[in-house]
Design a protein around this motif. Sequence first.
Motif, PDB file in Angstrom:
ATOM      1  N   ILE A 114       0.864  -1.184   0.000  1.00  0.00           N
ATOM      2  CA  ILE A 114       0.000   0.000   0.000  1.00  0.00           C
ATOM      3  C   ILE A 114       0.899   1.232   0.000  1.00  0.00           C
ATOM      4  CG2 ILE A 114      -1.601   1.326   1.467  1.00  0.00           C
ATOM      5  CD1 ILE A 114      -2.911  -1.380   2.114  1.00  0.00           C
ATOM      6  N   PRO A 115       0.717   2.131  -0.984  1.00  0.00           N
ATOM      7  CA  PRO A 115       1.625   3.275  -1.042  1.00  0.00           C
ATOM      8  C   PRO A 115       1.540   4.120   0.227  1.00  0.00           C
ATOM      9  CG  PRO A 115      -0.033   3.356  -2.817  1.00  0.00           C
ATOM     10  CD  PRO A 115      -0.325   2.140  -2.009  1.00  0.00           C
ATOM     11  N   ARG A 116       2.694   4.613   0.672  1.00  0.00           N
ATOM     12  CA  ARG A 116       2.701   5.388   1.922  1.00  0.00           C
ATOM     13  C   ARG A 116       2.380   6.855   1.623  1.00  0.00           C
ATOM     14  NH1 ARG A 116       7.075   2.619   6.016  1.00  0.00           N
ATOM     15  NH2 ARG A 116       5.426   1.678   7.236  1.00  0.00           N
ATOM     16  N   ILE A 117       1.132   7.061   1.134  1.00  0.00           N
ATOM     17  CA  ILE A 117       0.670   8.428   0.866  1.00  0.00           C
ATOM     18  C   ILE A 117      -0.286   8.816   1.993  1.00  0.00           C
ATOM     19  CG2 ILE A 117       0.958   8.297  -1.634  1.00  0.00           C
ATOM     20  CD1 ILE A 117      -2.041   7.635  -1.849  1.00  0.00           C
ATOM     21  N   THR A 118      -0.534  10.098   2.126  1.00  0.00           N
ATOM     22  CA  THR A 118      -1.335  10.577   3.254  1.00  0.00           C
ATOM     23  C   THR A 118      -2.701   9.895   3.333  1.00  0.00           C
ATOM     24  OG1 THR A 118      -0.216  12.664   2.976  1.00  0.00           O
ATOM     25  CG2 THR A 118      -2.174  12.696   4.365  1.00  0.00           C
ATOM     26  N   ARG A 119      -3.373   9.751   2.186  1.00  0.00           N
ATOM     27  CA  ARG A 119      -4.717   9.159   2.178  1.00  0.00           C
ATOM     28  C   ARG A 119      -4.699   7.708   2.666  1.00  0.00           C
ATOM     29  NH1 ARG A 119      -7.890   6.765  -2.175  1.00  0.00           N
ATOM     30  NH2 ARG A 119      -6.139   7.062  -3.581  1.00  0.00           N
ATOM     31  N   ALA A 120      -3.552   7.043   2.508  1.00  0.00           N
ATOM     32  CA  ALA A 120      -3.480   5.623   2.872  1.00  0.00           C
ATOM     33  C   ALA A 120      -3.013   5.411   4.315  1.00  0.00           C
ATOM     34  CB  ALA A 120      -2.547   4.892   1.910  1.00  0.00           C
ATOM     35  N   GLN A 121      -2.784   6.475   5.049  1.00  0.00           N
ATOM     36  CA  GLN A 121      -2.267   6.288   6.417  1.00  0.00           C
ATOM     37  C   GLN A 121      -3.136   5.395   7.295  1.00  0.00           C
ATOM     38  OE1 GLN A 121      -1.017   9.971   8.240  1.00  0.00           O
ATOM     39  NE2 GLN A 121       0.853  10.034   7.023  1.00  0.00           N
ATOM     40  N   PRO A 122      -4.484   5.530   7.238  1.00  0.00           N
ATOM     41  CA  PRO A 122      -5.294   4.632   8.079  1.00  0.00           C
ATOM     42  C   PRO A 122      -5.191   3.160   7.657  1.00  0.00           C
ATOM     43  CG  PRO A 122      -6.602   6.487   7.261  1.00  0.00           C
ATOM     44  CD  PRO A 122      -5.319   6.498   6.507  1.00  0.00           C
ATOM     45  N   MET A 123      -4.641   2.914   6.443  1.00  0.00           N
ATOM     46  CA  MET A 123      -4.530   1.527   5.933  1.00  0.00           C
ATOM     47  C   MET A 123      -3.145   0.958   6.179  1.00  0.00           C
ATOM     48  SD  MET A 123      -6.209   2.442   2.289  1.00  0.00           S
ATOM     49  CE  MET A 123      -7.449   3.714   2.277  1.00  0.00           C
ATOM     50  N   ASP A 124      -2.263   1.713   6.813  1.00  0.00           N
ATOM     51  CA  ASP A 124      -0.852   1.339   6.902  1.00  0.00           C
ATOM     52  C   ASP A 124      -0.618   0.287   7.992  1.00  0.00           C
ATOM     53  OD1 ASP A 124       1.870   1.188   7.023  1.00  0.00           O
ATOM     54  OD2 ASP A 124       2.208   3.344   7.042  1.00  0.00           O
ATOM     55  N   ALA A 125      -0.738  -0.964   7.586  1.00  0.00           N
ATOM     56  CA  ALA A 125      -0.588  -2.069   8.540  1.00  0.00           C
ATOM     57  C   ALA A 125       0.871  -2.298   8.928  1.00  0.00           C
ATOM     58  CB  ALA A 125      -1.184  -3.343   7.947  1.00  0.00           C
ATOM     59  N   LEU A 126       1.807  -1.935   8.043  1.00  0.00           N
ATOM     60  CA  LEU A 126       3.225  -2.055   8.424  1.00  0.00           C
ATOM     61  C   LEU A 126       3.481  -1.178   9.647  1.00  0.00           C
ATOM     62  CD1 LEU A 126       5.292  -1.902   5.098  1.00  0.00           C
ATOM     63  CD2 LEU A 126       4.943  -3.873   6.593  1.00  0.00           C
ATOM     64  N   SER A 127       2.936   0.033   9.608  1.00  0.00           N
ATOM     65  CA  SER A 127       3.153   0.954  10.732  1.00  0.00           C
ATOM     66  C   SER A 127       2.439   0.477  11.994  1.00  0.00           C
ATOM     67  CB  SER A 127       2.661   2.359  10.384  1.00  0.00           C
ATOM     68  OG  SER A 127       3.526   2.956   9.462  1.00  0.00           O
ATOM     69  N   SER A 128       1.192   0.008  11.832  1.00  0.00           N
ATOM     70  CA  SER A 128       0.464  -0.373  13.052  1.00  0.00           C
ATOM     71  C   SER A 128       1.149  -1.547  13.745  1.00  0.00           C
ATOM     72  CB  SER A 128      -1.006  -0.677  12.760  1.00  0.00           C
ATOM     73  OG  SER A 128      -1.163  -1.866  12.015  1.00  0.00           O
ATOM     74  N   GLN A 129       1.662  -2.485  12.961  1.00  0.00           N
ATOM     75  CA  GLN A 129       2.293  -3.659  13.575  1.00  0.00           C
ATOM     76  C   GLN A 129       3.699  -3.311  14.086  1.00  0.00           C
ATOM     77  OE1 GLN A 129       0.023  -6.442  13.926  1.00  0.00           O
ATOM     78  NE2 GLN A 129      -1.105  -4.627  13.307  1.00  0.00           N
ATOM     79  N   ALA A 130       4.373  -2.381  13.397  1.00  0.00           N
ATOM     80  CA  ALA A 130       5.699  -1.951  13.857  1.00  0.00           C
ATOM     81  C   ALA A 130       5.592  -1.206  15.190  1.00  0.00           C
ATOM     82  CB  ALA A 130       6.364  -1.066  12.799  1.00  0.00           C
ATOM     83  N   THR A 131       4.478  -0.528  15.384  1.00  0.00           N
ATOM     84  CA  THR A 131       4.252   0.162  16.658  1.00  0.00           C
ATOM     85  C   THR A 131       4.218  -0.848  17.799  1.00  0.00           C
ATOM     86  OG1 THR A 131       3.018   1.896  15.547  1.00  0.00           O
ATOM     87  CG2 THR A 131       2.599   1.640  17.900  1.00  0.00           C
ATOM     88  N   GLY A 170      12.779   4.059  12.524  1.00  0.00           N
ATOM     89  CA  GLY A 170      11.542   4.163  11.742  1.00  0.00           C
ATOM     90  C   GLY A 170      10.391   4.052  12.733  1.00  0.00           C
ATOM     91  N   VAL A 171       9.302   3.451  12.306  1.00  0.00           N
ATOM     92  CA  VAL A 171       8.118   3.383  13.166  1.00  0.00           C
ATOM     93  C   VAL A 171       8.401   2.559  14.432  1.00  0.00           C
ATOM     94  CG1 VAL A 171       5.689   2.750  13.274  1.00  0.00           C
ATOM     95  CG2 VAL A 171       6.636   3.631  11.139  1.00  0.00           C
ATOM     96  N   ALA A 172       8.985   1.370  14.269  1.00  0.00           N
ATOM     97  CA  ALA A 172       9.265   0.508  15.426  1.00  0.00           C
ATOM     98  C   ALA A 172      10.310   1.149  16.335  1.00  0.00           C
ATOM     99  CB  ALA A 172       9.738  -0.865  14.957  1.00  0.00           C
ATOM    100  N   GLY A 173      11.358   1.681  15.732  1.00  0.00           N
ATOM    101  CA  GLY A 173      12.439   2.267  16.520  1.00  0.00           C
ATOM    102  C   GLY A 173      11.957   3.454  17.350  1.00  0.00           C
ATOM    103  N   LEU A 174      11.134   4.307  16.750  1.00  0.00           N
ATOM    104  CA  LEU A 174      10.643   5.477  17.491  1.00  0.00           C
ATOM    105  C   LEU A 174       9.762   5.038  18.658  1.00  0.00           C
ATOM    106  CD1 LEU A 174       9.888   7.930  14.509  1.00  0.00           C
ATOM    107  CD2 LEU A 174      11.759   8.115  16.170  1.00  0.00           C
ATOM    108  N   GLN A 175       8.983   3.979  18.444  1.00  0.00           N
ATOM    109  CA  GLN A 175       8.131   3.487  19.539  1.00  0.00           C
ATOM    110  C   GLN A 175       8.994   2.849  20.639  1.00  0.00           C
ATOM    111  OE1 GLN A 175       5.130   3.454  21.664  1.00  0.00           O
ATOM    112  NE2 GLN A 175       4.710   4.084  19.567  1.00  0.00           N
ATOM    113  N   ALA A 176      10.069   2.164  20.239  1.00  0.00           N
ATOM    114  CA  ALA A 176      10.982   1.581  21.231  1.00  0.00           C
ATOM    115  C   ALA A 176      11.650   2.692  22.048  1.00  0.00           C
ATOM    116  CB  ALA A 176      12.035   0.725  20.532  1.00  0.00           C
TER     117      ALA A 176
END
Length: 359
Positions: A114-131, A170-176
Amino acid sequence: MRVGLPKEVVPGERRVALVPETVGRLGEGVEVVLEPGAGVAAGFADAAYTEAGAAVGDPWTADVVVKVAAPSAAEAAKLHEGQVVVAFLAPLVDREGVERLAAAGVHGLALESIPRITRAQPMDALSSQATVAGYKAALLAADRLPRFLPMLMTAAGTIPPAKVLVLGAGVAGLQAIATARRLGGVVSAFDVRPAVREQVESLGATFLDVGVQGEETEGGYARELTQEQQAAQQTELQARIPGFDVVITTAAIPGKPAPRLITADAVRAMRAGSVIVDLAAESGGNCELTRPGEEIVDGGVTIVGITNVPSTMPTHASQLLSRNMASILGLLVKDGALVLDWDDEIVAGACVTRKAVAA
Ligand code: NAD
């Protein structure tokens, strides 16, 4: 539109692609059919789904099948032409799996694509799981460490805080970083993307300059370092790492083996009792001694190479993933029917089976 929700079959996978909370919010004309027990490992009983309006039955005949892991060969055999599958299809590494779906005439939408564009942010499963993974990495480190993370002033004397280094922010590192800070650790972090420095500092951590700067792709990912840059990074880290009690590594390049940041010699230079949590274990590990799926102790240093970390917190990992799925399903349904709009850059970008057919 009927949405099928199978039970995951990969050993150790406890997540589920939709949770009851989301089922009730999918909108008019969308029906969910779940395999019995689909959400049990994540803490969601069949009754919770049926109360939300879902039916228990055969999920494989639905218009859209939503999953966490890519369908196995046995699962793919239950699919039929024209169906849509949304899952982590690992398109850059599991070519065979993608081709299997393409051959069956199934439209595979990969969560990773899924392209990492603003409209797709709610669909970003890579980010949600990396969190989830980043948070859990800090907890694992705190648990394995034979000392306190925060500074403590007690009647028995003062305990200095532990020093934590996060590699890859990235997403995981910032949450860590955020989680280790909340636990009272003194945190430093490094990433090859220079833009990250500000984010690291805004979380109250120190940016560790190892003198290596990489490039960023248009999608916001890091480019692979040259061999000379990699060697320089390893040497510099080897000199710095003995000063830390905990190292959490999250460095990744999409579709490539994890960059090697910590050599065996660097581990051997660490103090006994130090802990490395390697979130890149699944793609080979950022540490040379990491054994994917295992936790080892080498020279007194604990190296945690647990894979599929989000699955160890299946309730919230599934809840976040389920919200991502609901946003994606919203793109696929028009007036209660399945419509694939290939002019939509998210649908076209996520569909990896079309690319497999074209290749
Ligand atoms: P990732 O999981 O692919 O990689 C993790 C981190 O490792 C990245 O920050 C990367 O720069 C770093 N890395 C790679 N090689 C390294 C090395 N040799 N040494 C140290 N670090 C190294 O990345 P991610 O967490 O998915 O996020 C990548 C970027 O995408 C971030 O900037 C993030 O903010 C951005 N992003 C954008 C959106 C959006 O706009 N919708 C959504 C999520 C993430």
